[in-house]
Design an enzyme around this catalytic site. Structure first.
Site, mmCIF file in Angstrom:
data_model
loop_
_atom_site.group_PDB
_atom_site.id
_atom_site.type_symbol
_atom_site.label_atom_id
_atom_site.label_comp_id
_atom_site.label_asym_id
_atom_site.label_seq_id
_atom_site.Cartn_x
_atom_site.Cartn_y
_atom_site.Cartn_z
ATOM 1 N N GLY A 14 0.775 -1.331 0.161
ATOM 2 C CA GLY A 14 0.325 0.032 0.355
ATOM 3 C C GLY A 14 0.977 1.335 -0.159
ATOM 4 O O GLY A 14 1.918 1.447 0.049
ATOM 5 N N THR A 81 -3.201 2.152 10.780
ATOM 6 C CA THR A 81 -4.561 1.573 10.386
ATOM 7 C C THR A 81 -5.174 2.976 10.293
ATOM 8 O O THR A 81 -5.410 3.256 11.967
ATOM 9 C CB THR A 81 -4.783 0.427 10.302
ATOM 10 O OG1 THR A 81 -3.798 0.010 9.379
ATOM 11 C CG2 THR A 81 -6.385 0.652 9.462
ATOM 12 N N ASN A 108 -1.377 9.968 13.439
ATOM 13 C CA ASN A 108 -1.978 10.075 12.119
ATOM 14 C C ASN A 108 0.062 10.543 12.579
ATOM 15 O O ASN A 108 0.058 11.072 13.700
ATOM 16 C CB ASN A 108 -2.541 11.846 12.238
ATOM 17 C CG ASN A 108 -1.842 12.684 11.480
ATOM 18 O OD1 ASN A 108 -0.265 12.671 10.652
ATOM 19 N ND2 ASN A 108 -2.170 13.220 9.982
ATOM 20 N N HIS A 136 -8.712 15.481 0.692
ATOM 21 C CA HIS A 136 -7.499 13.618 0.850
ATOM 22 C C HIS A 136 -7.838 13.719 -0.880
ATOM 23 O O HIS A 136 -8.954 13.876 -1.270
ATOM 24 C CB HIS A 136 -8.381 13.150 2.048
ATOM 25 C CG HIS A 136 -7.318 12.481 3.081
ATOM 26 N ND1 HIS A 136 -8.132 13.962 4.125
ATOM 27 C CD2 HIS A 136 -6.245 12.801 3.856
ATOM 28 C CE1 HIS A 136 -7.012 13.432 5.185
ATOM 29 N NE2 HIS A 136 -5.974 12.609 5.349
ATOM 30 N N HIS A 137 -6.551 12.795 -0.689
ATOM 31 C CA HIS A 137 -7.102 12.096 -2.641
ATOM 32 C C HIS A 137 -8.320 11.364 -2.619
ATOM 33 O O HIS A 137 -8.870 10.976 -1.898
ATOM 34 C CB HIS A 137 -5.643 11.293 -2.863
ATOM 35 C CG HIS A 137 -4.998 10.500 -1.422
ATOM 36 N ND1 HIS A 137 -6.263 9.149 -1.843
ATOM 37 C CD2 HIS A 137 -4.740 10.300 0.123
ATOM 38 C CE1 HIS A 137 -5.639 8.522 -0.262
ATOM 39 N NE2 HIS A 137 -5.054 9.052 0.346
ATOM 40 N N LYS A 140 -9.068 7.687 -0.975
ATOM 41 C CA LYS A 140 -8.952 7.592 0.460
ATOM 42 C C LYS A 140 -10.127 6.617 0.879
ATOM 43 O O LYS A 140 -11.137 6.696 0.532
ATOM 44 C CB LYS A 140 -8.866 8.632 1.731
ATOM 45 C CG LYS A 140 -8.777 8.704 2.842
ATOM 46 C CD LYS A 140 -8.587 9.360 3.883
ATOM 47 C CE LYS A 140 -8.592 9.633 4.907
ATOM 48 N NZ LYS A 140 -7.590 8.696 5.743
HETATM 49 N N1 LIG Z 1 -1.530 6.974 10.854
HETATM 50 C C1 LIG Z 1 -1.215 7.504 9.368
HETATM 51 O O1 LIG Z 1 -0.059 8.268 9.411
HETATM 52 C C2 LIG Z 1 -1.213 7.060 8.412
HETATM 53 C C3 LIG Z 1 -1.082 7.642 6.765
HETATM 54 C C4 LIG Z 1 -1.317 7.301 5.837
HETATM 55 C C5 LIG Z 1 -2.006 6.248 5.826
HETATM 56 N N2 LIG Z 1 -2.802 6.076 7.052
HETATM 57 C C6 LIG Z 1 -3.998 5.281 7.199
HETATM 58 O O2 LIG Z 1 -3.028 3.796 6.691
HETATM 59 C C7 LIG Z 1 -3.984 2.982 6.377
HETATM 60 C C8 LIG Z 1 -3.297 2.299 4.549
HETATM 61 O O3 LIG Z 1 -3.131 3.589 4.020
HETATM 62 P P1 LIG Z 1 -2.690 2.993 2.845
HETATM 63 O O4 LIG Z 1 -2.835 5.119 2.086
HETATM 64 O O5 LIG Z 1 -0.891 2.901 2.512
HETATM 65 O O6 LIG Z 1 -3.543 2.398 1.826
HETATM 66 P P2 LIG Z 1 -3.789 1.460 0.715
HETATM 67 O O7 LIG Z 1 -2.587 2.262 -0.529
HETATM 68 O O8 LIG Z 1 -4.886 1.090 -0.031
HETATM 69 O O9 LIG Z 1 -2.755 0.294 1.110
HETATM 70 C C9 LIG Z 1 -3.182 -0.880 1.803
HETATM 71 C C10 LIG Z 1 -2.650 -2.073 1.580
HETATM 72 O O10 LIG Z 1 -3.634 -2.481 2.172
HETATM 73 C C11 LIG Z 1 -3.415 -4.302 2.067
HETATM 74 N N3 LIG Z 1 -4.491 -4.890 3.121
HETATM 75 C C12 LIG Z 1 -5.135 -4.477 2.817
HETATM 76 N N4 LIG Z 1 -5.880 -5.708 4.022
HETATM 77 C C13 LIG Z 1 -5.110 -6.607 4.428
HETATM 78 C C14 LIG Z 1 -5.613 -7.776 5.051
HETATM 79 N N5 LIG Z 1 -6.663 -8.071 5.282
HETATM 80 N N6 LIG Z 1 -3.590 -8.414 5.289
HETATM 81 C C15 LIG Z 1 -2.429 -7.639 4.988
HETATM 82 N N7 LIG Z 1 -2.547 -5.833 4.242
HETATM 83 C C16 LIG Z 1 -4.145 -5.978 3.681
HETATM 84 C C17 LIG Z 1 -4.027 -3.607 0.860
HETATM 85 O O11 LIG Z 1 -3.646 -5.149 -0.146
HETATM 86 P P3 LIG Z 1 -4.499 -5.081 -1.733
HETATM 87 O O12 LIG Z 1 -4.748 -4.274 -1.525
HETATM 88 O O13 LIG Z 1 -3.657 -5.983 -1.734
HETATM 89 O O14 LIG Z 1 -6.234 -5.194 -0.292
HETATM 90 C C18 LIG Z 1 -2.391 -2.619 0.613
HETATM 91 O O15 LIG Z 1 -1.572 -3.132 -0.128
HETATM 92 C C19 LIG Z 1 -5.516 3.328 5.332
HETATM 93 O O16 LIG Z 1 -6.223 3.029 6.366
HETATM 94 C C20 LIG Z 1 -5.415 4.936 5.969
HETATM 95 O O17 LIG Z 1 -5.929 5.439 6.319
HETATM 96 C C21 LIG Z 1 -2.556 6.359 8.022
#
Ligand SMILES: NC(=O)c1ccc[n+]([C@@H]2O[C@H](COP(=O)([O-])OP(=O)(O)OC[C@H]3O[C@@H](n4cnc5c(N)ncnc54)[C@H](OP(=O)(O)O)[C@@H]3O)[C@@H](O)[C@H]2O)c1
Length: 252
Positions: A14, A81, A108, A136-137, A140
């Site tokens: 991701g 997450t 965050n 956001h993009h 999301k």
């Molecule tokens: N805390 C922070 O500062 C912060 C910053 C940015 C983002 N976030 C959060 O972090 C999360 C990820 O963000 P992102 O932008 O990277 O999202 P993303 O690009 O959609 O990536 C999520 C990844 O998780 C994988 N995934 C889904 N279900 C899974 C499972 N059961 N086991 C293992 N992998 C799994 C997905 O694979 P598939 O595509 O194959 O389903 C995808 O590769 C979101 O909830 C976002 O809101 C938090």
């Protein structure tokens, strides 16, 4: 405890996970030992992967259950997450303590975003109303963002501490007035071109205060992410909020 913190990333393909993997390959004192995604059977691999800490960065709504599974595998956790509530963090805290483990839930990683929340909370007691606009993009998966919900929650908490009633937003009955959290309407924009932005507008008769934070890419997460992984590697119990890891890093 070894000086190098060994890390596994769940959600490694991701956006956030891929950024974390790239950062870990270059960060002194941190080592990437496993990178898993939805196609991997990471629950079976986790107990023997050699990591001390797992970064959970998958899909909104999965963080709590994944964090429990990772703790049960003997790993400490950094939960990135979205959607892990304060109540769920407390459940994870108790679960980790029972296992002699720990970690941190970080809604965050950005230092600027955390400071915006602090300033907005401080301002909340001095104004008659406040609204949040988060942008956001378009890819999301949740709205409003966890960060915006937390901003509204902190503002409301600060008013409660000061003995003030929650804000009373004007005309909350109209659909276009946003999702009202503790008296604070939160509006979500989703468009290509945005990365992650938040504006808090506070109003009183004759004046407005605007607090704004703009993030243009994942580089903004790096200092908070590194501090969280280091904090989690020795944590007993699961803390919540980037401030815990930053304060810990500043004392080191
Ligand atoms: N805390 C922070 O500062 C912060 C910053 C940015 C983002 N976030 C959060 O972090 C999360 C990820 O963000 P992102 O932008 O990277 O999202 P993303 O690009 O959609 O990536 C999520 C990844 O998780 C994988 N995934 C889904 N279900 C899974 C499972 N059961 N086991 C293992 N992998 C799994 C997905 O694979 P598939 O595509 O194959 O389903 C995808 O590769 C979101 O909830 C976002 O809101 C938090």
């Amino acid at each position: 405890m070894s000086a190098v913190v060994r890390v596994a990333v769940v959600g490694a393909r991701g956006r956030l996970g891929a950024f974390a993997c790239e950062m870990l390959r270059a960060a002194p004192g941190l080592e990437l030992v496993a990178a898993w995604d939805s196609r991997d059977d990471w629950r079976s691999l986790a107990p023997r992967c050699g990591a001390q800490v797992a970064l959970e960065a998958t899909r909104a709504g999965l963080g709590f259950e994944h964090a429990r599974a990772l703790l049960d595998s003997g790993l400490r956790v950094v939960v990135a997450t979205s959607g892990v509530s304060a109540e769920e963090s407390e459940v994870l805290d108790r679960h980790a303590r029972a296992l002699g483990l720990g970690g941190i839930v970080v809604p965050n990683f950005s230092v600027g975003s955390w400071l915006l929340q602090r300033f907005a909370a401080e301002a909340a007691r001095w104004f008659e109303g406040a609204e949040v606009v988060e942008s956001h993009h378009a890819r999301k998966h949740d709205a409003p963002s966890g960060t915006a919900l937390e901003t509204a929650r902190r503002m409301n908490l600060e008013r409660e501490r000061a003995g003030l009633a929650p804000f009373q937003p004007a005309t909350p009955e109209y659909d276009a007035r946003g999702q009202v959290i503790g008296g604070v309407p939160v509006h979500s924009l989703r468009l290509p071109g945005f990365y992650a932005h938040q504006e808090v507008v506070l109003g009183a008769h004759g004046e407005l205060l605007r607090l704004a934070h703009d993030m243009h890419g994942p580089a903004a997460f790096a200092p908070g992410l590194r501090a969280s992984l280091r904090y989690a590697s020795e944590a007993c119990g699961v803390a919540r909020g980037i401030e815990v890891a930053l304060e810990n890093a500043s004392r080191a």
